[in-house]
Structures are given as structure tokens and as C-alpha cells.
Motif scaffolding. Structure first.
Motif, mmCIF file in Angstrom:
data_model
loop_
_atom_site.group_PDB
_atom_site.id
_atom_site.type_symbol
_atom_site.label_atom_id
_atom_site.label_comp_id
_atom_site.label_asym_id
_atom_site.label_seq_id
_atom_site.Cartn_x
_atom_site.Cartn_y
_atom_site.Cartn_z
ATOM 1 N N PRO A 1 22.305 40.474 11.017
ATOM 2 C CA PRO A 1 21.522 40.305 12.187
ATOM 3 C C PRO A 1 20.111 39.675 12.024
ATOM 4 N N GLY A 2 19.437 39.988 11.038
ATOM 5 C CA GLY A 2 18.277 39.167 10.909
ATOM 6 C C GLY A 2 18.383 37.580 10.707
ATOM 7 N N ALA A 3 19.201 37.268 9.859
ATOM 8 C CA ALA A 3 19.499 36.068 9.519
ATOM 9 C C ALA A 3 20.046 35.087 10.787
ATOM 10 N N THR A 4 20.912 35.895 11.373
ATOM 11 C CA THR A 4 21.533 35.090 12.710
ATOM 12 C C THR A 4 20.630 35.193 13.648
ATOM 13 N N SER A 5 19.505 35.915 13.922
ATOM 14 C CA SER A 5 18.569 35.690 14.991
ATOM 15 C C SER A 5 17.507 34.780 14.511
ATOM 16 N N ALA A 6 17.346 34.348 13.319
ATOM 17 C CA ALA A 6 16.364 33.647 12.943
ATOM 18 C C ALA A 6 16.994 32.111 12.949
ATOM 19 N N SER B 1 12.143 27.727 6.319
ATOM 20 C CA SER B 1 13.068 28.567 5.472
ATOM 21 C C SER B 1 12.686 28.952 4.185
ATOM 22 N N PRO B 2 12.451 30.360 3.765
ATOM 23 C CA PRO B 2 12.291 30.548 2.634
ATOM 24 C C PRO B 2 13.480 30.132 1.463
ATOM 25 N N ALA B 3 13.342 30.384 0.069
ATOM 26 C CA ALA B 3 14.326 30.156 -0.717
ATOM 27 C C ALA B 3 15.305 31.321 -0.640
ATOM 28 N N ILE B 4 16.489 31.269 -0.843
ATOM 29 C CA ILE B 4 17.447 32.405 -0.829
ATOM 30 C C ILE B 4 17.050 33.660 -1.353
ATOM 31 N N ASN B 5 16.562 33.392 -2.677
ATOM 32 C CA ASN B 5 15.925 34.603 -3.340
ATOM 33 C C ASN B 5 14.485 34.518 -3.079
ATOM 34 N N LEU B 6 13.817 35.200 -2.116
ATOM 35 C CA LEU B 6 12.234 35.273 -2.068
ATOM 36 C C LEU B 6 11.930 36.503 -2.657
ATOM 37 N N HIS B 7 11.070 36.718 -3.882
ATOM 38 C CA HIS B 7 10.891 37.775 -4.555
ATOM 39 C C HIS B 7 9.313 37.714 -4.884
ATOM 40 N N PRO B 8 8.988 39.127 -5.340
ATOM 41 C CA PRO B 8 7.315 39.275 -5.796
ATOM 42 C C PRO B 8 7.263 38.307 -6.958
ATOM 43 N N GLY B 9 6.038 37.807 -7.223
ATOM 44 C CA GLY B 9 6.055 37.194 -8.432
ATOM 45 C C GLY B 9 4.441 36.288 -8.643
ATOM 46 N N GLY C 1 10.804 31.718 8.951
ATOM 47 C CA GLY C 1 11.914 32.086 9.589
ATOM 48 C C GLY C 1 12.839 32.651 8.156
ATOM 49 N N GLY C 2 14.137 32.447 8.120
ATOM 50 C CA GLY C 2 14.988 32.829 7.192
ATOM 51 C C GLY C 2 15.882 31.615 6.371
ATOM 52 N N ALA C 3 16.600 31.943 5.371
ATOM 53 C CA ALA C 3 17.269 31.150 4.568
ATOM 54 C C ALA C 3 18.902 31.058 5.054
ATOM 55 N N GLY C 4 19.111 32.059 6.014
ATOM 56 C CA GLY C 4 20.567 31.872 6.548
ATOM 57 C C GLY C 4 21.366 30.749 7.280
ATOM 58 N N SER C 5 20.195 29.921 7.955
ATOM 59 C CA SER C 5 20.615 28.778 8.400
ATOM 60 C C SER C 5 20.543 27.486 7.584
ATOM 61 N N LEU C 6 20.308 27.749 6.180
ATOM 62 C CA LEU C 6 20.511 26.388 5.406
ATOM 63 C C LEU C 6 21.867 26.214 5.109
ATOM 64 N N GLU C 7 22.349 24.881 5.105
ATOM 65 C CA GLU C 7 23.592 24.321 4.818
ATOM 66 C C GLU C 7 23.913 24.460 3.351
ATOM 67 N N ILE C 8 24.832 25.365 3.012
ATOM 68 C CA ILE C 8 25.380 25.156 1.430
ATOM 69 C C ILE C 8 26.192 24.199 1.132
ATOM 70 N N GLU C 9 27.029 23.781 2.088
ATOM 71 C CA GLU C 9 27.756 22.546 2.270
ATOM 72 C C GLU C 9 27.755 21.894 3.625
ATOM 73 N N PRO C 10 28.088 20.757 3.853
ATOM 74 C CA PRO C 10 28.267 20.241 5.036
ATOM 75 C C PRO C 10 28.785 20.978 6.075
ATOM 76 N N GLY C 11 28.157 21.374 7.150
ATOM 77 C CA GLY C 11 28.568 22.220 8.290
ATOM 78 C C GLY C 11 28.737 23.452 8.038
ATOM 79 N N THR D 1 19.091 22.044 3.178
ATOM 80 C CA THR D 1 19.789 22.707 2.295
ATOM 81 C C THR D 1 18.885 23.431 1.271
ATOM 82 N N PRO D 2 19.532 24.417 0.635
ATOM 83 C CA PRO D 2 18.637 25.222 -0.522
ATOM 84 C C PRO D 2 18.351 24.144 -1.594
#
Length: 214
Positions: free
Chosen positions: A132-137, A156-164, A107-117, A176-177
Motif C-alpha cells: 500500500p505504501g509503495a503503490t501510493s508513492a 526514490s531511496p535504494a531498495i534497502n534503506l538501512h541505518p548506518g 518517496g519509495g523505491a517501489g516505482s523503480l523499474e527492475i526491467e523495462p516496463g 532504475t535501481p
């Protein structure tokens, strides 16, 4: 194992296909246009499918041990939110109809908690074009938590998912991230594939979500 990989021609899918093949697994790569997958291997079968055709997808997946979904409805799709949810639900239902227990969804990283709640997708600086994509995931993860029949895992991938490069090194988290000492949370798509196949083989997060970073 025999692994079905959904969304095999996207950003993540080809790396997952390569990683699975490198470990000796038999792979069926599912996509609308599987000919776009520039990988040839005697252990690889390419299969064209529309993931919303639940019964057809289920029939094609019969006999596999694991389903990995890297499905994405397209970041520029104006109906991304609904199309993502409809596709994800169809893949989940097809997995059950095919008699497969193990189901792993990227899925995505959008649902990860960066602080409680507080989830990342709800923060003021979250890019509008990705919402829209993050909310749907995020909403699909909420649904998936009620799934009783499947041995599911949500990555949930990392916030920055990149080629490498593929280093094979990563750190794991849950909700949490996984920030590094510089306050960054990133991972290459190659190392995401490593972690994903490690989960296929080790089953550390059954009926759970996990995330990762360097």
C-alpha cells in the motif's frame, strides 16, 4: 538557505535535519509531535502541524526557500494508501500557497523499474505489507510529473534503506535501481540525507526523479 522539513521525526527526517544543520542551513522541523525530535540547535525551529491542514501548513512555511518532505502516513496504518496521497497532495499545495518554488519529496523505491516496463512494486516477491505504501508513492510520483508550477524533485531511496554510517559516497540513477557488483541496491539513511542536501544545493534533478545506491 531556510529549509522546511516535513515529517522530521520519522526514520529519514532526523537525518535530513542533522545534515541540513551541519551545512549551516536554517531549518524548521515540522511534525505532529516535534518534541520527539532529539536535536537542539540555534538554527533549528520545531513546529507542530497536521500536514492535511493545508492553509495552516502554508502559512507556517512562508519565507522558506525549500520544502523537503519525508512524510510517511505510517506503515501500520490501515488507511495508508489514501492517507499518504492526501498528505502528499496537501504538502504540495501548501508549498505553492506559501510561494515556495523548490519542493523535494522523498518517496519509495517501489516505482523503480527492475526491467523495462516492470516496476519493483509489481513483482511477485514484493512484500505485501509494504505494497500500500509503495503503490501510493508510485501513484503520487505519476501525479507529480504533471506539476508545472513547482521546481519539484522526487527521490526514490535504494531498495534497502538501512541505518548506518555517513560515508558521503554514493552513486546516482534515475528510474532504475543502482545495483552494485554483488547485485544489491542499498544506502544508509545518513547517506540518503547527504544526497538529498546535495540536491538542495546543486539542483541536478529539477522536475525529475532520481535514486541512488552504493
Amino acid at each position: 538557505m531556510k529549509i522546511a522539513i516535513i515529517g522530521a521525526t520519522g526514520f529519514v527526517g532526523p537525518k535530513v535535519v542533522n545534515e541540513a544543520l551541519s551545512r549551516g542551513h536554517e531549518v524548521t522541523a515540522f511534525a505532529r509531535q516535534p518534541e520527539k525530535l532529539d536535536i537542539e540547535n540555534e538554527m533549528l525551529t520545531k513546529q507542530s502541524v497536521d500536514v492535511t491542514d493545508t492553509d495552516i501548513l502554508a502559512n507556517l512555511m512562508v519565507g522558506h526557500d525549500v520544502v523537503i518532505s519525508t512524510f510517511n502516513a505510517g506503515w501500520t496504518n490501515p488507511n495508508l494508501y489514501n492517507d499518504f496521497l492526501n498528505g502528499a497532495r496537501s504538502i504540495q499545495e501548501a508549498t505553492k500557497k506559501a510561494g515556495i518554488k523548490r519542493y523535494i519529496f522523498v518517496g519509495g523505491a517501489g516505482s523503480l523499474e527492475i526491467e523495462p516496463g516492470v516496476q519493483l512494486v509489481d513483482t511477485p516477491n514484493f512484500p505485501a505489507e509494504y505494497k500500500p505504501g509503495a503503490t501510493s508513492a508510485r501513484d503520487y510520483l505519476t501525479e507529480l510529473k504533471n506539476e508545472q508550477e513547482l521546481d519539484w524533485t522526487f527521490l526514490s531511496p535504494a531498495i534497502n534503506l538501512h541505518p548506518g554510517n555517513r560515508t558521503g559516497v554514493y552513486r546516482l540513477g534515475t528510474d532504475t535501481p543502482v545495483f552494485n557488483e554483488a547485485g544489491k541496491n542499498d544506502i544508509s539513511v545518513d547517506d540518503l540525507a547527504v544526497a538529498l542536501l546535495d540536491e538542495v544545493e546543486q539542483n541536478r534533478f529539477v522536475k525529475k526523479r532520481f535514486t541512488l545506491g552504493y
